[in-house]
Structures are given as C-alpha cells and as structure tokens.
Design an enzyme around this catalytic site. Structure first.
Site, PDB file in Angstrom:
ATOM      1  N   SER A  86      -9.979  -0.465   7.075  1.00  0.00           N
ATOM      2  CA  SER A  86      -9.344  -0.437   5.752  1.00  0.00           C
ATOM      3  C   SER A  86      -8.605  -1.700   5.349  1.00  0.00           C
ATOM      4  CB  SER A  86      -8.395   0.761   5.657  1.00  0.00           C
ATOM      5  OG  SER A  86      -9.112   1.969   5.777  1.00  0.00           O
ATOM      6  N   LYS A 131       0.840  -1.194   0.000  1.00  0.00           N
ATOM      7  CA  LYS A 131       0.000   0.000   0.000  1.00  0.00           C
ATOM      8  C   LYS A 131       0.876   1.245   0.000  1.00  0.00           C
ATOM      9  CE  LYS A 131      -3.756   2.100   2.759  1.00  0.00           C
ATOM     10  NZ  LYS A 131      -4.656   1.870   3.917  1.00  0.00           N
ATOM     11  N   SER A 141      -9.277   1.925   2.776  1.00  0.00           N
ATOM     12  CA  SER A 141      -8.378   2.671   1.921  1.00  0.00           C
ATOM     13  C   SER A 141      -7.309   1.795   1.274  1.00  0.00           C
ATOM     14  CB  SER A 141      -7.697   3.758   2.779  1.00  0.00           C
ATOM     15  OG  SER A 141      -6.929   3.170   3.825  1.00  0.00           O
TER      16      SER A 141
END
Length: 436
Positions: free
Chosen positions: A174, A81, A150
C-alpha cells in the site's frame, strides 16, 4: 491533468533559510488543492483548512524566528493517511464505523514530523481500514485510472503537487504500489524502523509506516526524522544490483516486466554491475502464508469493532474477517515464524549472488483503469512479509501512466538503500514510453 510533485529538500531549505515564508507556501498549496482536488480527491474535506494552516504557520514562524535554529522540516505541510491518529482530528479510516470508536492518541510518526517543524496539511483518503474498498481518489496522471491503495490519497496528494510529503502504510503493497502508479517515490522501511503506535492496525506482524515524496532525497530527509536510530551513510562504491528472476516476477504483466528489464539496461549503461538472481521459487507458498497471516490478524484487530458495528463494514472487509477467523492458531504461529525465515533467506540469497540491492517490478503493470480496482499488491508481498526495506522510483511509462522500479536492500539496510537510491533513480529517470 498534469501531475506536478514538489521536491521536499529544496523546499524545506528555502523555508529554513527564510527565502520562503511558511504562510506563503500554505497559500500556494491551498491554491493548488482548490484547483485540483475536486477531481483528484486526495484529501478528506476540511472546512477552514487554509485559515487553520495559516494560523499554525504563523505560530510556527513566531516560535522559530531565528533561521539558524529552525528544525529540518520547518513549515513543510504533510498529508496524513486517515488511519494515523492526529491530535485534534477524528480518524475515520475510510469507514462508516463511528470515528469516536476508532480515534486514539496521536501517532508517533505524526508527532515526530510535528517536532521537526512540519504542518498537518490534512487527512488523506484511504480504503476502508486500509483494505480494498476504494475511496473516490483518482490518479493525477490520468483521472480514469486508480492511484492504487490503500494509501490512495497520500500518493495522489504528492503526485498532484498538493503537499511535498505524505504518510502512508503498507501491509502488503500500500505504499510501493500507489507510488509506482502515481509516478512518485515510495519508501517502506525495514519492519519496525518507524513506530506503528497511534495507527489503526491491519496486521501488526507485517504493518509498516511509509512515505511518499517527489524524489529519493526527500524520502531520505523524511526517514532521518521518522526512523529509529537513523545514521546517514555515504557509500564509496556503487552497488551491485540483482534483478530478481523466477516465478515471482512472472506474476507481473509483460509491461511490468519490460519496465524492469529496461531499467536494468539503463543501470548497466550507467556503469552499474547488474546480475540476474533467480529466487522466490516458492512464491505461491509465501503468498499463501502472508495472506493467512494478514487475514487472521485483521480479524483479531477488528473483533470488538465488528461485533458492535458489523453493519457498517463493507462486504469485502467482512469477507476478510471471516477468512481470518478460519485460520487456526498453529497456522498463524507458523505464518509469523515464516516471516523471519524468509527474511533470512532473502539476505542469504543476496550474499550468495554477491549483490547489494535487488530490484523487481513495483506493481504488475501500470495503474488499472477505473477507480473501483486499486490494483494487485502481489509484487510487494514477499518483501513486506520479510520486512526488508523497499523503495520505488519512476522507471518508464505506458502512455500517460507511470511504471515503477522496486529497489530492495537486506533487512536493516535502509540508510544504504536511500543513499544509493538517488543515483539509481537518476539512471532510470529518462526511460520513456514503453507502449510500443
């Protein structure tokens, strides 16, 4: 598009024993990425990705030419990420703020994976600063639906078969929510079990590193590398499972609640003792406290960046900063203290009910349509606030869209959660379409 996640453990084993070469796997995964990522958009573009990975895989092979000495994740490509710092790469964090202002020393989580033999597949898309401004990523199960946020790109990358392991983070929901939406396994450890240094913070009091894998065995393998003080366990007896009831669960849609009910029936049929456990009657207060904490710490995190680069921030993110500035010092202190009180209450309630694990919806329902809405993290919020370990496993679907069962253990019970989680995942794996 057909989602095609690849199990980590057999893949890692084939690489370690020499049945498969890291360079061959890199080629296969880059072929998969070329075939699907124009539509899924899990990864940030990287010119020369294949050549770079082949060079790194070749060098890794040369360093570990004896299979007996190969590390546990030898040759495994990992998606990261884009709020995790990786040496040699800028961190954009889904933002228009200059990357040079954000980028820092490599995260401990990334370094631990590299030390275990993993390769950096690439940076995965995220929402702006891990908040709600969505990236272009789509759900591999249905391209017209969100993969969640996210950790959008990390979840989609594993679900689409572009890498067998990806790193994400969770401040509300997330990891668990996008894993559920994409039909893969998400694992959020107990607070602090995986160091957060080298990761762009959101709200440090509730930030967690998490992982995405195709199955629970893969999550356990990754956790053994990433978590501080990991000690594998092999419980003799199956756990008593508590199904959470009350106002908290009523926040889910009928489809989300049905998924848990059908999952509980499947566990009962598989021989588990399943008990209904009313709890979190004060969920509105918990939600309010967590949201105030997250907003206040986000505002503190971004004070200097926003002062210098405010015009680069999305309006929604600016709104969160302004909300956070309105939280008083005493309110923030109370919210931080409330985390530990909630953690104790969850553990006490589980002991009173005589249950080893709790389960609940991993999300309010299946992934919403459109990629402009990453979905609601409300079903993950209390467990993140308390910092207890959470696991989501696929549990039925609505049409082509997966549902997830969120499984939770008391704080510090990560090893037991993942040891039991594999059989729990198997017990609910054959639940079909709940549309009717």
């Amino acid at each position: 598009m057909h989602a095609d996640p690849q199990p980590l453990v057999p893949l890692a084993r084939s690489l370690r024993v020499g049945d498969r070469r890291p360079t061959a796997l890199v080629d296969d995964l880059c072929d998969r990425l070329d075939a699907v990522d124009d539509e899924v958009s899990a990864f940030l573009p990287e010119p020369g990705r294949r050549n770079r990975l082949i060079r790194e895989a070749t060098a890794l092979d040369a360093r570990h030419d004896n299979p007996a000495g190969r590390p546990p994740l030898f040759g495994v490509p990992v998606g990261v990420k884009d709020i995790f710092h990786v040496d040699g790469y800028l961190t954009e964090a889904g933002s228009s703020v200059p990357p040079a202002a954000i980028t820092g020393a490599e995260s401990t989580a990334v370094t631990r994976l590299r030390d275990a033999g993993a390769l950096h597949m690439g940076k995965a898309h995220t929402t702006e600063f891990a908040y709600f401004d969505p990236p272009p990523t789509r759900n591999p199960n249905d391209l017209e639906h969100t993969p969640g946020g996210s950790s959008s790109g990390s979840a989609a990358a594993v679900a689409a078969g572009c890498c067998p392991l990806a790193l994400g983070s969770q401040t509300i929901g997330s990891v668990i929510r996008p894993a559920a939406f994409c039909g893969v396994v998400g694992y959020k450890p107990s607070y602090g079990r995986i160091p957060m240094d080298g990761v762009v913070p959101f709200a440090p009091s509730v930030d967690h590193v998490g992982t995405f894998t195709a199955d629970v065995a893969g999550a356990a393998r990754a956790a053994s590398v990433l978590c501080d003080g990991w000690e594998p366990v092999a419980p003799d007896d199956p756990p008593v499972v508590g199904v959470v009831e009350g106002p908290y669960v009523e926040q889910a849609t009928p489809a989300g609640r049905a998924g848990v009910d059908v999952g509980a029936d499947a566990l009962d049929a598989a021989g588990y003792e399943v008990r209904r456990v009313p709890m979190l009657s004060d969920i509105d207060d918990v939600n309010e406290s967590h949201n105030a904490l997250a907003a206040a710490e986000f505002a503190l995190t971004h004070a200097e960046w926003h002062a210098e680069y405010g015009e680069a921030y999305a309006p929604e993110t600016v709104g969160l900063i302004e909300e956070g500035r309105s939280v008083g010092v005493d309110e923030l202190a109370d919210a931080r203290a409330a985390r530990l009180e909630l953690r104790d209450r969850i553990g006490e309630r589980a002991r009173e009910a005589g249950v080893d694990l709790l389960c609940s919806p991993a999300a309010p329902g299946p992934a919403p349509e459109s990629i402009d809405d990453t979905g609601d993290p409300i079903m993950n919020l209390p467990w993140t606030n308390a910092g207890v370990p959470a696991l989501t496993v696929p549990c039925g679907r609505v049409g082509d869209l997966p549902l997830g069962l969120q499984v939770l253990a008391p704080f510090g019970g990560d090893e037991s959660l993942l040891a039991w989680g594999e059989d729990i995942a198997a017990a609910v794996a054959d639940i079909g379409d709940l549309s009717g």
